[in-house]
Design a protein around this motif. Structure first.
Motif, short mmCIF file in Angstrom:
data_model
loop_
_atom_site.label_atom_id
_atom_site.label_comp_id
_atom_site.label_asym_id
_atom_site.label_seq_id
_atom_site.Cartn_x
_atom_site.Cartn_y
_atom_site.Cartn_z
N SER A 118 4.86 -8.54 -5.43
CA SER A 118 3.52 -8.21 -5.90
C SER A 118 2.54 -9.19 -5.28
O SER A 118 2.92 -10.29 -4.86
CB SER A 118 3.42 -8.31 -7.44
OG SER A 118 3.46 -9.65 -7.87
N MET A 119 1.29 -8.79 -5.23
CA MET A 119 0.28 -9.69 -4.70
C MET A 119 0.04 -10.85 -5.66
O MET A 119 -0.33 -11.95 -5.25
CB MET A 119 -1.02 -8.93 -4.42
CG MET A 119 -1.97 -9.67 -3.49
SD MET A 119 -1.23 -10.08 -1.89
CE MET A 119 -1.14 -8.46 -1.12
N GLN A 120 0.30 -10.61 -6.94
CA GLN A 120 0.20 -11.70 -7.91
C GLN A 120 1.25 -12.77 -7.62
O GLN A 120 0.95 -13.97 -7.67
CB GLN A 120 0.37 -11.16 -9.33
CG GLN A 120 -0.82 -10.36 -9.85
CD GLN A 120 -0.76 -8.90 -9.46
OE1 GLN A 120 0.07 -8.51 -8.62
NE2 GLN A 120 -1.59 -8.07 -10.06
N ASP A 121 2.47 -12.33 -7.30
CA ASP A 121 3.51 -13.30 -6.96
C ASP A 121 3.16 -14.08 -5.70
O ASP A 121 3.45 -15.28 -5.60
CB ASP A 121 4.85 -12.58 -6.76
CG ASP A 121 5.43 -12.05 -8.06
OD1 ASP A 121 5.01 -12.51 -9.13
OD2 ASP A 121 6.31 -11.16 -7.99
N MET A 122 2.54 -13.41 -4.74
CA MET A 122 2.11 -14.11 -3.54
C MET A 122 1.03 -15.14 -3.87
O MET A 122 1.01 -16.25 -3.33
CB MET A 122 1.59 -13.11 -2.50
CG MET A 122 2.66 -12.21 -1.91
SD MET A 122 3.89 -13.11 -0.92
CE MET A 122 2.88 -13.58 0.50
N ALA A 123 0.13 -14.77 -4.77
CA ALA A 123 -0.93 -15.70 -5.17
C ALA A 123 -0.36 -16.93 -5.87
O ALA A 123 -0.85 -18.05 -5.66
CB ALA A 123 -1.92 -14.99 -6.10
N ALA A 178 15.06 -4.85 -4.11
CA ALA A 178 16.27 -4.04 -4.05
C ALA A 178 16.99 -4.01 -5.40
O ALA A 178 17.51 -2.97 -5.81
CB ALA A 178 17.20 -4.59 -2.97
N ALA A 179 16.98 -5.13 -6.09
CA ALA A 179 17.68 -5.20 -7.38
C ALA A 179 16.99 -4.40 -8.47
O ALA A 179 17.62 -4.07 -9.49
CB ALA A 179 17.81 -6.66 -7.81
N SER A 180 15.74 -4.06 -8.27
CA SER A 180 14.98 -3.37 -9.31
C SER A 180 15.22 -1.87 -9.35
O SER A 180 14.77 -1.20 -10.27
CB SER A 180 13.48 -3.63 -9.12
OG SER A 180 12.98 -2.96 -7.97
N ASN A 181 15.94 -1.34 -8.36
CA ASN A 181 16.18 0.10 -8.31
C ASN A 181 17.62 0.37 -7.91
O ASN A 181 18.08 -0.09 -6.86
CB ASN A 181 15.22 0.75 -7.31
CG ASN A 181 15.24 2.27 -7.37
OD1 ASN A 181 16.30 2.89 -7.27
ND2 ASN A 181 14.08 2.88 -7.54
N THR A 182 18.36 1.08 -8.74
CA THR A 182 19.77 1.32 -8.48
C THR A 182 20.01 2.26 -7.31
O THR A 182 21.13 2.36 -6.81
CB THR A 182 20.45 1.90 -9.73
OG1 THR A 182 19.77 3.10 -10.13
CG2 THR A 182 20.41 0.90 -10.88
N ASP A 236 1.48 -4.03 -7.02
CA ASP A 236 2.66 -4.42 -7.77
C ASP A 236 3.83 -3.61 -7.21
O ASP A 236 4.23 -2.59 -7.77
CB ASP A 236 2.47 -4.14 -9.26
CG ASP A 236 3.56 -4.76 -10.12
OD1 ASP A 236 4.61 -5.12 -9.56
OD2 ASP A 236 3.36 -4.88 -11.34
N THR A 237 4.36 -4.09 -6.10
CA THR A 237 5.42 -3.35 -5.41
C THR A 237 6.68 -3.27 -6.25
O THR A 237 7.38 -2.25 -6.26
CB THR A 237 5.73 -4.03 -4.06
OG1 THR A 237 4.51 -4.36 -3.39
CG2 THR A 237 6.55 -3.12 -3.17
N LEU A 238 6.98 -4.33 -6.97
CA LEU A 238 8.18 -4.34 -7.81
C LEU A 238 8.12 -3.23 -8.85
O LEU A 238 9.10 -2.51 -9.06
CB LEU A 238 8.32 -5.70 -8.50
CG LEU A 238 9.61 -5.93 -9.28
CD1 LEU A 238 10.81 -5.96 -8.34
CD2 LEU A 238 9.53 -7.24 -10.07
N ALA A 239 6.97 -3.06 -9.49
CA ALA A 239 6.83 -1.99 -10.49
C ALA A 239 6.96 -0.62 -9.86
O ALA A 239 7.59 0.28 -10.41
CB ALA A 239 5.49 -2.13 -11.20
N ALA A 245 0.83 -1.20 0.00
CA ALA A 245 0.00 0.00 0.00
C ALA A 245 0.87 1.26 0.00
O ALA A 245 0.52 2.26 -0.64
CB ALA A 245 -0.93 -0.02 1.21
N ALA A 246 1.99 1.21 0.72
CA ALA A 246 2.90 2.35 0.75
C ALA A 246 3.52 2.59 -0.62
O ALA A 246 3.59 3.73 -1.10
CB ALA A 246 4.00 2.11 1.79
N ALA A 247 3.96 1.52 -1.26
CA ALA A 247 4.55 1.66 -2.59
C ALA A 247 3.53 2.18 -3.59
O ALA A 247 3.84 3.02 -4.44
CB ALA A 247 5.12 0.31 -3.05
#
Length: 274
Positions: free
Chosen positions: A172-177, A224-228, A192-195, A151-153
């Motif tokens: 993401s919640m999809q990944d959790m599902a 962490a890897a998704s953002n430099t 979609d926290t990763l996005a 929710a924060a992201a």
């Protein structure tokens, strides 16, 4: 195999129907005033919303005089705002006010924790915080733990944030599902926290416990890897056994904020020495 194929639609239907109860177990239809005693620096906040009133508790830093940094915090799904009063005190001691946001329907608050209601709650809370005389709107930090991290992201896609702080959060919640063999179209909370982390332009602080059995450690490393501009902190703990107050809020987070010139280094030093 045939038996599994026949039973799967029943399983998927049950999981879909009970999704809100599974993800937000502290929600209830019973609405009542905040029952907890506020800390000395705490102020009860109630903001008009489409579903009633958003509830929050504002922990104001006693030393804050000028308009400066502040944090908006969304907690986990088994918690109420009062469960974080003591944990967040090191941040307040470091002269960083914190607005704790209650999920709709949690612990007596109005509404139900639907995806739209949670997003409305976060955005209204942010707007309230941005108007406070001790807060610089350009220095609002967004922080979330566990399900609150998603929710924060998501909030950063709708409101500007100086920094994003995620504690034990999923990609993401999809990944959790997928971990429960459920397809994307059954997800009613499409976080979609990763996005959100990938597209975030400011610094990102991510913590995850190495032995987390609820949200895998690999999800934290993927974020962490998704953002430099991210900094990753691995702790030797599980999902709900990490001591954020000691290892993170009193030391690592203030130091990280000082490194990015979000707070003065003198503030960080004084807080960690107490």
């Amino acid at each position: 195999m045939i038996a599994l194929l026949l039973l799967y639609p029943i399983y998927a239907t049950v999981m879909y129907a009970n999704q809100t109860a599974i993800l937000f177990p502290a929600a209830s239809d019973k609405h009542h005033p905040l029952a907890a005693t506020l800390p000395e620096d705490g102020r009860l906040i109630e903001i008009p919303a489409s579903f009633g009133r958003v509830r929050g508790v504002y922990l104001r830093a006693p030393k804050t005089q000028d308009r400066d940094v502040a944090i908006i915090y969304l907690h986990g799904n088994f918690e109420c705002v009062e469960d974080s009063f003591a944990v967040l005190q090191p941040l307040v001691t470091a002269d960083i006010p914190v607005l704790q946001v209650e999920f709709p329907g949690f612990c007596g608050s109005d509404g139900k924790p639907t995806f739209s209601a949670i997003n409305e709650t976060a955005q209204l809370s942010y707007d309230w915080l941005a108007k406070q005389p001790d807060v610089d709107p350009s220095k609002i930090l967004v922080m979330g733990y566990s399900i609150g991290g998603g929710a924060a992201a998501e909030l950063t896609a709708h409101r500007p944030a100086r920094a994003l702080i995620l504690l034990s959060t999923y990609t993401s919640m999809q990944d959790m599902a997928h971990r429960y063999a459920l397809p994307n179209f059954l997800v009613r909370y499409p976080y979609d926290t990763l996005a959100r982390v990938r597209e975030f332009k400011g610094p990102v602080f991510i913590e995850h416990g190495r032995t987390d059995k609820v949200i895998p450690f690999a999800m934290g490393t993927a974020l962490a890897a998704s953002n430099t501009s991210s900094e990753f902190l691995a702790l030797d703990c599980g999902h709900d056994t990490c001591r954020f107050d000691r290892s993170v809020f009193a030391e690592r987070l203030p130091a990280w904020l000082a490194k990015h010139h979000i707070i003065e280094r003198s503030t960080q030093i004084s807080s960690s020495s107490q």
